[in-house]
Scaffold this motif. Structure first.
Motif, PDB file in Angstrom:
ATOM      1  N   GLU A 109      -0.697  32.094   4.089  1.00 30.97           N
ATOM      2  CA  GLU A 109      -0.365  30.551   4.540  1.00 30.97           C
ATOM      3  C   GLU A 109       0.762  30.331   4.022  1.00 30.97           C
ATOM      4  O   GLU A 109       0.889  29.408   2.725  1.00 30.97           O
ATOM      5  N   ILE A 158      -8.982  25.251   3.852  1.00 28.81           N
ATOM      6  CA  ILE A 158      -7.804  24.908   4.717  1.00 28.81           C
ATOM      7  C   ILE A 158      -8.421  26.171   5.396  1.00 28.81           C
ATOM      8  O   ILE A 158      -8.073  26.646   6.743  1.00 28.81           O
ATOM      9  N   VAL A 159      -8.612  27.795   4.148  1.00 28.03           N
ATOM     10  CA  VAL A 159      -7.806  29.261   4.077  1.00 28.03           C
ATOM     11  C   VAL A 159      -9.624  29.469   5.695  1.00 28.03           C
ATOM     12  O   VAL A 159      -8.789  29.519   6.800  1.00 28.03           O
ATOM     13  N   ILE A 165      -8.107  27.726   8.767  1.00 29.33           N
ATOM     14  CA  ILE A 165      -7.479  28.701   9.493  1.00 29.33           C
ATOM     15  C   ILE A 165      -7.976  29.900   9.897  1.00 29.33           C
ATOM     16  O   ILE A 165      -7.280  31.040  11.364  1.00 29.33           O
ATOM     17  N   HIS A 166      -8.725  31.171   9.302  1.00 24.38           N
ATOM     18  CA  HIS A 166      -9.398  32.410   9.666  1.00 24.38           C
ATOM     19  C   HIS A 166     -10.039  32.086  10.628  1.00 24.38           C
ATOM     20  O   HIS A 166     -10.861  33.096  11.122  1.00 24.38           O
TER      21      HIS A 166
END
Lengths: 177, 308
Positions: free
Chosen positions: A86, A134-135, A138-139
């Motif tokens: 990202e 965060i990841v 996002i996913h």
């Protein structure tokens, strides 16, 4: 009364100042490139330490004025562009981590190296956890925490070597003598 | 000394303002990166192309060190290895005979079924020059770019099997999405029963098998190959073996070792979208003509016999 002459640095002093300003950032960029050199291939493991995090932590504690937030952001963006992940992830993680380290700087500034190292372990844990959150957001799923845990564990394990190298560099080159 | 005393608080203040500004900018970039992908993709390709030669130089000593270590290991086990290879060679010779026999039989069946034989797939060789660099993605850079014929979607293999597929290319370097990446989805077939599934990476070393039919009897040790569905990746490329985790989940141990990727091949596969009808081989034409003559004479015999 004698009139004070305006200060005009010599070209050598100017060049020295440019080197002093640019060097930590260049070290940060070199650390970004190092992260992509497949060192793990030697032992057959894909693990690579987070070299930029080491540089950011070291300079944030030792010489924050030489590693400004702009440099941290630049290092993060360079990492994001070079990795396939990202955009903005590591720029954000590194900048937030830098802000945290700078505010906690008095805790480890004049402490022995062990405290400096423990401080880095907390920093790596924070950066890893923030990146993971965060990841995952996002996913829209909980990504496996194993890879980021090992990534940060290796980073903490090799930190003393790099801290020593940065220290040598700082005393030899940047302290001016 | 006087100016420094006044400059210090100001410097701290400006440092703080700059920090807040950068934090905001980083957050904005994180959000913007999701929407404005084209701009960032372009920037990414430029940076990748600039860094690829540097990384290639840096990865050479790494590869050399690894070879030295491997060579040392090999010397230590050279007698055992020789013994093992002899036994394996004897066994493989038997398999070779079997393979030749089957190849001849398959060629005969293909000729009978008028199968369009796959054109041999061309490839470009290259080297893996970078590691993924982070824990949340599993991609590598290879030194094969658009100039050598790489493009998005092409399959990348090494000597053991499928490694991944290309997701972006610059003039000199390409990014390969490995099978283990969170975003990787590859249509596969589990042999020998030919169950179709999707191989889904999740950033662990063992990608998951998804969308397997409920009644499928897949067990640990079954071989997984590409199915070729979707037309992106050629069918039949070896991927790995099925393993079962302690929780009963089916995953795949890939043949290619993600930690030892070095030389790879980019397959320039084109899905045969325009298939021309092949004429049957002359051998069969003769046989068909004969059998055709037989049937016509048999058919011709029928009414005559009936008339008689």
């Amino acid at each position: 009364m004698a009139k004070l002459e305006p200060y005009s640095p010599t070209p050598a002093a100017r060049a020295g100042r440019v080197v002093m300003t640019v060097t930590p950032f260049v070290i940060g960029i070199v650390c970004v490139l190092l992260s992509f050199v497949p060192f793990g291939r030697i032992v057959g493991s894909p693990l690579t330490p987070a070299f930029p995090l080491m540089a950011i932590y070291y300079w944030a504690i030792v010489r924050p004025e030489m590693f400004p937030p702009l440099a941290v952001f630049g290092v993060g963006v360079a990492f994001d562009l070079l990795s396939g992940g990202e955009i903005g992830l590591w720029a954000f993680v590194y900048t937030v981590t830098y802000a945290l380290v700078v505010t906690q700087r008095p805790l480890v500034m004049n402490a022995p190296f062990s405290a400096f190292w423990v401080g880095f372990a907390f920093t790596a844990a924070f950066a890893g956890a923030l990146g993971w959150v965060i990841v995952s957001v996002i996913h829209g799923m909980l990504v496996p925490p194993g890879p980021v845990f090992w990534h940060m564990a290796v980073t903490v394990a090799v930190f003393p070597i790099f801290a020593m190298l940065f220290g040598r560099f700082e005393t030899r080159v940047l302290s001016g003598g | 000394m006087e100016p420094n005393r006044t400059a210090l608080p100001f410097r701290e203040f400006s440092h703080r303002i700059s920090l807040i500004f950068m934090l905001t900018l980083a957050a904005a970039l994180l959000l913007l990166g999701r929407a404005e992908t084209y701009v960032f993709d372009q920037a990414r390709q430029v940076v990748t192309d600039l860094a690829a030669p540097l990384l290639e130089i840096a990865s050479r000593p790494v590869a050399a060190t690894r070879r030295v270590i491997e060579r040392t290991d090999e010397y230590a086990y050279v007698f055992d290895e020789n013994e093992r290879l002899r036994a394996e060679n004897a066994r493989l010779l038997e398999w070779k005979e079997e393979a030749l026999r089957l190849q001849a039989r398959i060629a005969r069946y293909e000729a009978l079924l008028n199968v369009q034989v796959d054109q041999s797939i061309e490839y470009v060789s290259g080297r893996v020059v970078s590691d993924s660099g982070g824990p949340f993605i599993d991609t590598v850079l290879v030194n094969v770019g658009r100039e050598k014929g790489a493009r998005s979607g092409l399959a990348v293999i090494d000597s053991d099997g499928l490694v991944g597929r290309i997701v972006s290319t610059g003039p000199k370097a390409s990014r390969v999405l490995l099978l283990t990446d969170l975003n990787s989805r590859i249509p596969v077939v589990v042999e020998p029963a030919q169950y179709k599934a999707i191989l889904a990476g999740d950033n662990t070393s063992w990608p998951r098998l998804e969308y397997l039919p409920v009644q499928s009897a897949v067990s640990a040790g079954d071989r997984v190959v590409t199915s070729g569905d979707g037309g992106l990746i050629p069918a039949g490329l070896p991927i790995g073996l099925v393993i079962q985790t302690s929780s009963g989940e089916l995953r795949v141990q890939t043949f290619s070792d993600r930690g030892r990727l070095d030389f790879v091949r980019v397959l320039q596969y084109e899905f045969p979208s325009e298939v021309k009808l092949q004429d049957p081989p002359s051998v069969l034409e003769g046989a068909e003509a004969e059998s055709g003559a037989d049937t016509s004479s048999a058919a011709g015999d029928g009414p005559r016999a009936a008339a008689e």
